[in-house]
Design a protein around this motif. Structure first.
Motif, PDB file in Angstrom:
ATOM      1  N   ALA A  48      -2.949  -7.477  -0.062  1.00 18.13           N
ATOM      2  CA  ALA A  48      -3.229  -6.535   1.026  1.00 18.13           C
ATOM      3  C   ALA A  48      -4.197  -5.445   0.577  1.00 18.13           C
ATOM      4  CB  ALA A  48      -1.924  -5.912   1.528  1.00 18.13           C
ATOM      5  N   VAL A  49      -4.028  -4.955  -0.630  1.00  9.70           N
ATOM      6  CA  VAL A  49      -4.924  -3.907  -1.147  1.00  9.70           C
ATOM      7  C   VAL A  49      -6.340  -4.446  -1.296  1.00  9.70           C
ATOM      8  CG1 VAL A  49      -5.433  -2.487  -3.171  1.00  9.70           C
ATOM      9  CG2 VAL A  49      -3.125  -2.560  -2.249  1.00  9.70           C
ATOM     10  N   GLY A  51      -7.660  -6.925   0.345  1.00 17.50           N
ATOM     11  CA  GLY A  51      -8.180  -7.106   1.705  1.00 17.50           C
ATOM     12  C   GLY A  51      -8.671  -5.798   2.297  1.00 17.50           C
ATOM     13  N   MET A  52      -7.892  -4.731   2.115  1.00 14.48           N
ATOM     14  CA  MET A  52      -8.318  -3.425   2.624  1.00 14.48           C
ATOM     15  C   MET A  52      -9.588  -2.954   1.940  1.00 14.48           C
ATOM     16  SD  MET A  52      -4.869  -1.181   3.410  1.00 14.48           S
ATOM     17  CE  MET A  52      -5.365  -0.024   2.214  1.00 14.48           C
ATOM     18  N   LEU A  53      -9.720  -3.193   0.644  1.00 17.62           N
ATOM     19  CA  LEU A  53     -10.940  -2.794  -0.065  1.00 17.62           C
ATOM     20  C   LEU A  53     -12.160  -3.539   0.454  1.00 17.62           C
ATOM     21  CD1 LEU A  53      -9.638  -2.535  -3.729  1.00 17.62           C
ATOM     22  CD2 LEU A  53     -10.448  -0.674  -2.284  1.00 17.62           C
ATOM     23  N   VAL A  55     -12.541  -4.870   3.513  1.00 18.20           N
ATOM     24  CA  VAL A  55     -12.838  -4.363   4.862  1.00 18.20           C
ATOM     25  C   VAL A  55     -13.493  -2.991   4.776  1.00 18.20           C
ATOM     26  CG1 VAL A  55     -11.767  -3.560   7.002  1.00 18.20           C
ATOM     27  CG2 VAL A  55     -11.061  -5.726   5.993  1.00 18.20           C
ATOM     28  N   TYR A  56     -12.969  -2.110   3.948  1.00 17.69           N
ATOM     29  CA  TYR A  56     -13.538  -0.769   3.816  1.00 17.69           C
ATOM     30  C   TYR A  56     -14.961  -0.830   3.270  1.00 17.69           C
ATOM     31  CZ  TYR A  56     -14.172   4.069   2.444  1.00 17.69           C
ATOM     32  OH  TYR A  56     -14.671   5.337   2.301  1.00 17.69           O
ATOM     33  N   SER A  57     -15.201  -1.716   2.323  1.00 20.58           N
ATOM     34  CA  SER A  57     -16.535  -1.821   1.733  1.00 20.58           C
ATOM     35  C   SER A  57     -17.563  -2.369   2.711  1.00 20.58           C
ATOM     36  CB  SER A  57     -16.493  -2.729   0.507  1.00 20.58           C
ATOM     37  OG  SER A  57     -15.667  -2.179  -0.475  1.00 20.58           O
ATOM     38  N   LYS A  59     -17.353  -2.171   6.174  1.00 25.42           N
ATOM     39  CA  LYS A  59     -17.239  -1.617   7.534  1.00 25.42           C
ATOM     40  C   LYS A  59     -18.551  -1.077   8.092  1.00 25.42           C
ATOM     41  CE  LYS A  59     -15.574   2.956   6.186  1.00 25.42           C
ATOM     42  NZ  LYS A  59     -16.685   3.779   6.528  1.00 25.42           N
TER      43      LYS A  59
END
Length: 82
Positions: A48-49, A51-53, A55-57, A59
């Motif tokens: 999950a972490v 995946g969030m990285l 998506v954040y990178s 966006k």
């Protein structure tokens, strides 16, 4: 910030870090089984972490202007690698 305040700030940060490192050993000591929920978090959170990285990178990447996301695609390819 005065030198005394700097020493206090660093000391408090060190104590907080050490406490957070030892807290799991105190809470889940020997002879006790780790709760299933905590074990689930240990399995699920790393993916999950990451995946969030990702998506954040990505966006703010625009596929219709500039480099069309080519630098980002190259960066992901190098990171994932062969």
């Amino acid at each position: 910030m005065s030198p005394a305040q700097q020493v206090w700030t660093v000391g408090i940060c060190v104590l907080g870090t050490v406490a957070m490192r030892f807290l799991p050993f105190l809470a889940f000591g020997r002879g006790r089984r780790t709760p299933e929920f905590v074990r689930y978090l240990g399995r699920a959170l790393p993916a999950a972490v990451f995946g969030m990285l990702v998506v954040y990178s990505l966006k703010d990447v625009s596929l219709v202007s500039g480099g069309h996301g080519v630098p980002e695609v190259i960066g992901i390819a190098v990171t994932v690698g062969p």
